[in-house]
Design an enzyme around this catalytic site. Sequence first.
Site, PDB file in Angstrom:
ATOM      1  N   HIS A 124      -6.835  -4.594   1.110  1.00 58.58           N
ATOM      2  CA  HIS A 124      -5.459  -4.119   1.211  1.00 58.58           C
ATOM      3  C   HIS A 124      -5.399  -3.106   2.341  1.00 58.58           C
ATOM      4  O   HIS A 124      -6.403  -2.544   2.758  1.00 58.58           O
ATOM      5  CB  HIS A 124      -4.947  -3.509  -0.103  1.00 58.58           C
ATOM      6  CG  HIS A 124      -5.741  -2.328  -0.597  1.00 58.58           C
ATOM      7  ND1 HIS A 124      -5.473  -1.044  -0.207  1.00 58.58           N
ATOM      8  CD2 HIS A 124      -6.788  -2.260  -1.442  1.00 58.58           C
ATOM      9  CE1 HIS A 124      -6.332  -0.218  -0.803  1.00 58.58           C
ATOM     10  NE2 HIS A 124      -7.147  -0.931  -1.549  1.00 58.58           N
TER      11      HIS A 124
ATOM     12  N   LYS B 197       4.162  -5.187   2.853  1.00 59.78           N
ATOM     13  CA  LYS B 197       3.572  -3.970   2.300  1.00 59.78           C
ATOM     14  C   LYS B 197       2.105  -4.184   1.927  1.00 59.78           C
ATOM     15  O   LYS B 197       1.745  -5.188   1.312  1.00 59.78           O
ATOM     16  CB  LYS B 197       4.362  -3.564   1.055  1.00 59.78           C
ATOM     17  CG  LYS B 197       3.999  -2.203   0.491  1.00 59.78           C
ATOM     18  CD  LYS B 197       4.745  -1.095   1.178  1.00 59.78           C
ATOM     19  CE  LYS B 197       4.637   0.204   0.397  1.00 59.78           C
ATOM     20  NZ  LYS B 197       5.282   1.323   1.077  1.00 59.78           N
TER      21      LYS B 197
ATOM     22  N   HIS C 209     -15.607   5.660   5.248  1.00 58.88           N
ATOM     23  CA  HIS C 209     -14.743   6.723   4.716  1.00 58.88           C
ATOM     24  C   HIS C 209     -15.255   8.103   5.131  1.00 58.88           C
ATOM     25  O   HIS C 209     -14.489   8.957   5.585  1.00 58.88           O
ATOM     26  CB  HIS C 209     -14.689   6.643   3.189  1.00 58.88           C
ATOM     27  CG  HIS C 209     -13.700   5.665   2.644  1.00 58.88           C
ATOM     28  ND1 HIS C 209     -12.449   5.471   3.195  1.00 58.88           N
ATOM     29  CD2 HIS C 209     -13.773   4.827   1.563  1.00 58.88           C
ATOM     30  CE1 HIS C 209     -11.797   4.555   2.482  1.00 58.88           C
ATOM     31  NE2 HIS C 209     -12.574   4.150   1.503  1.00 58.88           N
TER      32      HIS C 209
ATOM     33  N   ASP D  49     -13.218   6.461  -4.326  1.00 58.55           N
ATOM     34  CA  ASP D  49     -12.203   5.403  -4.341  1.00 58.55           C
ATOM     35  C   ASP D  49     -12.456   4.468  -5.504  1.00 58.55           C
ATOM     36  O   ASP D  49     -13.163   4.833  -6.451  1.00 58.55           O
ATOM     37  CB  ASP D  49     -12.143   4.666  -2.997  1.00 58.55           C
ATOM     38  CG  ASP D  49     -13.397   3.864  -2.671  1.00 58.55           C
ATOM     39  OD1 ASP D  49     -14.320   3.799  -3.516  1.00 58.55           O
ATOM     40  OD2 ASP D  49     -13.459   3.283  -1.567  1.00 58.55           O
TER      41      ASP D  49
ATOM     42  N   GLY E 226      -9.504   6.619  -1.417  1.00 54.56           N
ATOM     43  CA  GLY E 226      -8.174   6.620  -2.019  1.00 54.56           C
ATOM     44  C   GLY E 226      -7.908   7.790  -2.938  1.00 54.56           C
ATOM     45  O   GLY E 226      -6.771   8.286  -3.012  1.00 54.56           O
TER      46      GLY E 226
ATOM     47  N   ALA F 135       4.856   9.650   6.034  1.00 53.49           N
ATOM     48  CA  ALA F 135       5.699   9.922   7.196  1.00 53.49           C
ATOM     49  C   ALA F 135       5.624  11.412   7.483  1.00 53.49           C
ATOM     50  O   ALA F 135       5.750  12.234   6.573  1.00 53.49           O
ATOM     51  CB  ALA F 135       7.136   9.507   6.912  1.00 53.49           C
TER      52      ALA F 135
ATOM     53  N   ARG G 147      10.780  10.297  -8.831  1.00 52.13           N
ATOM     54  CA  ARG G 147       9.878  10.496  -7.707  1.00 52.13           C
ATOM     55  C   ARG G 147      10.249  11.747  -6.908  1.00 52.13           C
ATOM     56  O   ARG G 147      11.391  11.919  -6.483  1.00 52.13           O
ATOM     57  CB  ARG G 147       9.903   9.264  -6.794  1.00 52.13           C
ATOM     58  CG  ARG G 147       9.558   7.957  -7.499  1.00 52.13           C
ATOM     59  CD  ARG G 147       8.137   7.564  -7.305  1.00 52.13           C
ATOM     60  NE  ARG G 147       7.870   7.269  -5.918  1.00 52.13           N
ATOM     61  CZ  ARG G 147       8.049   6.062  -5.358  1.00 52.13           C
ATOM     62  NH1 ARG G 147       8.531   5.063  -6.062  1.00 52.13           N
ATOM     63  NH2 ARG G 147       7.742   5.878  -4.096  1.00 52.13           N
TER      64      ARG G 147
ATOM     65  N   THR H 185      10.856  12.362   3.736  1.00 52.73           N
ATOM     66  CA  THR H 185      10.334  11.193   3.048  1.00 52.73           C
ATOM     67  C   THR H 185      10.213  10.048   4.042  1.00 52.73           C
ATOM     68  O   THR H 185      10.813  10.071   5.118  1.00 52.73           O
ATOM     69  CB  THR H 185      11.233  10.806   1.854  1.00 52.73           C
ATOM     70  OG1 THR H 185      10.600   9.764   1.097  1.00 52.73           O
ATOM     71  CG2 THR H 185      12.606  10.320   2.304  1.00 52.73           C
ATOM     72  N   SER H 186       9.421   9.065   3.694  1.00 50.57           N
ATOM     73  CA  SER H 186       9.137   7.987   4.641  1.00 50.57           C
ATOM     74  C   SER H 186      10.395   7.163   4.921  1.00 50.57           C
ATOM     75  O   SER H 186      11.226   6.938   4.036  1.00 50.57           O
ATOM     76  CB  SER H 186       8.017   7.097   4.117  1.00 50.57           C
ATOM     77  OG  SER H 186       8.333   6.609   2.823  1.00 50.57           O
TER      78      SER H 186
END
Length: 611
Positions: free
Chosen positions: A11, A36, A135, A154, A309, A426, A456, A556-557
Site C-alpha cells: 500500500h 487512495k 524505515h 509497523d 506506521g 497536508a 474527526r 486539513t488536507s
Amino acid sequence: MLILGISAFYHDSAAAIVRDGEIVAAAQEERFTRVKHDSAFPENAVRYCLAAAGATGSEVDHVVFYEKPFLKFERLLETYLAFAPKGFESFRKAMPLWIGEKIFQRDIIAKALKAVDLDLAKDEKLLFSEHHFSHAASAFYPSPFERAVVLTMDGVGEWTTTSVARGDGSNLSIFKEIHFPHSLGLLYSALTYYTGFKVNSGEYKVMGLAPYGEPKFAKLMLDELIDVKADGSFRLNLDYFDYCTALKMTNDRFDELFGAPARKPEERLDQRHMDLAASVQAVTEEVVLRLTRALAAETGEKNLCLAGGVALNCVANGKVLRDGSFDNIFVQPAAGDAGGALGAALAAYHHQKQQPRHVTPGKDGMKGSYLGPSYDQAEIEKRLGSVGAEYAVLDDDALIEATVEALVAGQAVGWHQGRMEFGPRALGGRSILGDPRSPTMQKALNLKVKFRESFRPFAPSVLRERVAEWFELDCDSPYMLLVANVRPEHCRTMSADEQALFGIDKLNVPRSDIPAVTHVDYSARVQTVHADTNPRYHRLLTRFEAATGCPVLINTSFNVRGEPIVSTPEDAFRCFMGSDIEFLAVGNCVLRKNEQDPALALDYKNAFELD
C-alpha cells in the site's frame, strides 16, 4: 551519485530520488492515479522524480527497492506451515499471488522500470534494502542528529515488526528486533478492524476517536491480548487473532472477550467503541513509552528518530517528547511505507555505498517535506483555463489580503501553493484552511467540505515563533506529528453538564479561544510553520495574526473523504467544485465559488470509495 528509491505492491506506493545524499524529490503514486493508497508500481511517481532531477534513466546509478521480496515470501510460507492445517483455504487462494509477486518480483520490477526508461532496468543497477532498514534510514539520515537511537514500528515488513538501530554519522545498524506475528501495529490494526474502520487507512480515525472514550478495556488488553515486559518488548496472544491464517484480523474468541461482534463500517458509533479506541491507544502509548525509556537508559543517547506506521501516532509521539527520556525527537513525515522509498535510496547511498553524510544541526534534510510537483504561474493559468475555471490573477500582497479576508469571513479556503507534500499530511502546500476561532467551523468542514465523520479533529498550523504562546510545546513540529495541549490561558473549562454529554456531543461545546482545532481533551496536533521552508504560508499566517490577533489556522488536507490529496491545479478545481469550499487560491490565481459556472458543479460526496 543519483539513486532512485521505490516502494510498491502493498500500500502507499511511492518513489524518491536522491542526488549525492540530498533529497531531490519524492511522491506517492496515489496523487497521480487518484486511487487512495495505490499499491501499483509507482510509474507516475518515478517519471516525476526523474523529471524533478532533470535526469534520464542512464544517469541513475542505482534503483533500490524498499524490501526483500523473497524474505517476505519465506515469512508467508513459514507462517502457513506453523499454523497448518488451519487457514488452508486462504493459503490456497493466496499462493498464486505470492508466487507471482514475491518470488518473481525482481522480474516484475525490471519490467515496470523498462516501461519508464530502458536504462533504469539494467540488472546491475537494481538493489534491495530490508523493510525496517529502509524505515530506519528514512528517519535517521534526514534527521538533524549526528548520533541517535532509531526506533521503527509497523505492522510487519519481511519478518520484523519493531526494530531498534544506532545511527552514527553515515553508519546505521539494527541491534534489536521483534518479529512477526508479534506486532504493535497489527494490534492497533486489529482494533481498527474491530471498531469498524479500514485496516491500513483507518488507524488515525481510532486515534482521533480515543479522546471521546475512557480506557476501560486497557487492563483486559494487557491481561489477555499482549504481554508487555518492563523494557517494552512484547508478545501477542495469537488465540484472539486471525491475521496469520485468515483474511480478517480478529476471531470469535476476540468477539467473546469484548462482548460483541465487530462494528460494521458506517454503523453508529457508541460509547463502547470510543472506550475501545481509548484503550488500544493507552496500551500503545504504554508500550512505546516502555520501549523509549529502556532504550534511553541502555544507550545513553539523547536523540531519538522514529519511523514506521506506528510513528504516525502523533499522540504517542507527543507523550514520548514530554516524557523527557530523550532530549530531541525527529519523526520521518512519510513514516509509513511511502517513506520506505526514500529510506531505500538513502540506505543505498550512505550504507551500501558508504558515502559520507552531512548534518546541519537543528535543521533536517526533508525540506519541509515539500518534495512533490509544483506549477509555475503560466502553467496554472493554462490548466485552470482548460477546465473552465473563472479566476483573477493577483500580485502576492493582494493574494494574501484576499485570502485573509475570506478566512475572517468564515469561508473554507482551498490553498494550492508550491510543491506538493510527501507523506500523509497536508502542510500548507495542498491544504484546506479555515478560521480556528469559529465554534462551527470544525463541524462544517467535516460534514460539508470533507464529507467525513463528525468526530474527526482538525489540526492547527501556527507560526513557529508563536507556538509556545498557544500550545504546551516549544520545539519544531513542522510535520504535524506531535500532539500537545492548548495552553490553559486560551482554554475554557467545561461545566459538569457539558462534561456529561455523550462523547461526540462534546464537539459542539467551545473549549478554547481556538475551538475548531481543540480536541475534546484540549489537545491539538500541532504544525509549526517556518519562513524558510514555506514562506508564502508563513506570510499568510502572519497577516492573519495581524488581522485577528491569532497566529493559528485550521489546516486539513485538500481532498474529500476517500480521495487522495489533490496534486494538480485541475484536481484542486474539481474538489473546489465538488465540495463547499468557497474560495480557492492556486498560485496567484484566486477563484470564488459564486463566480464559477454552475454547470461545472460536481457531486463529490459520493465520488470516492469510503476510507
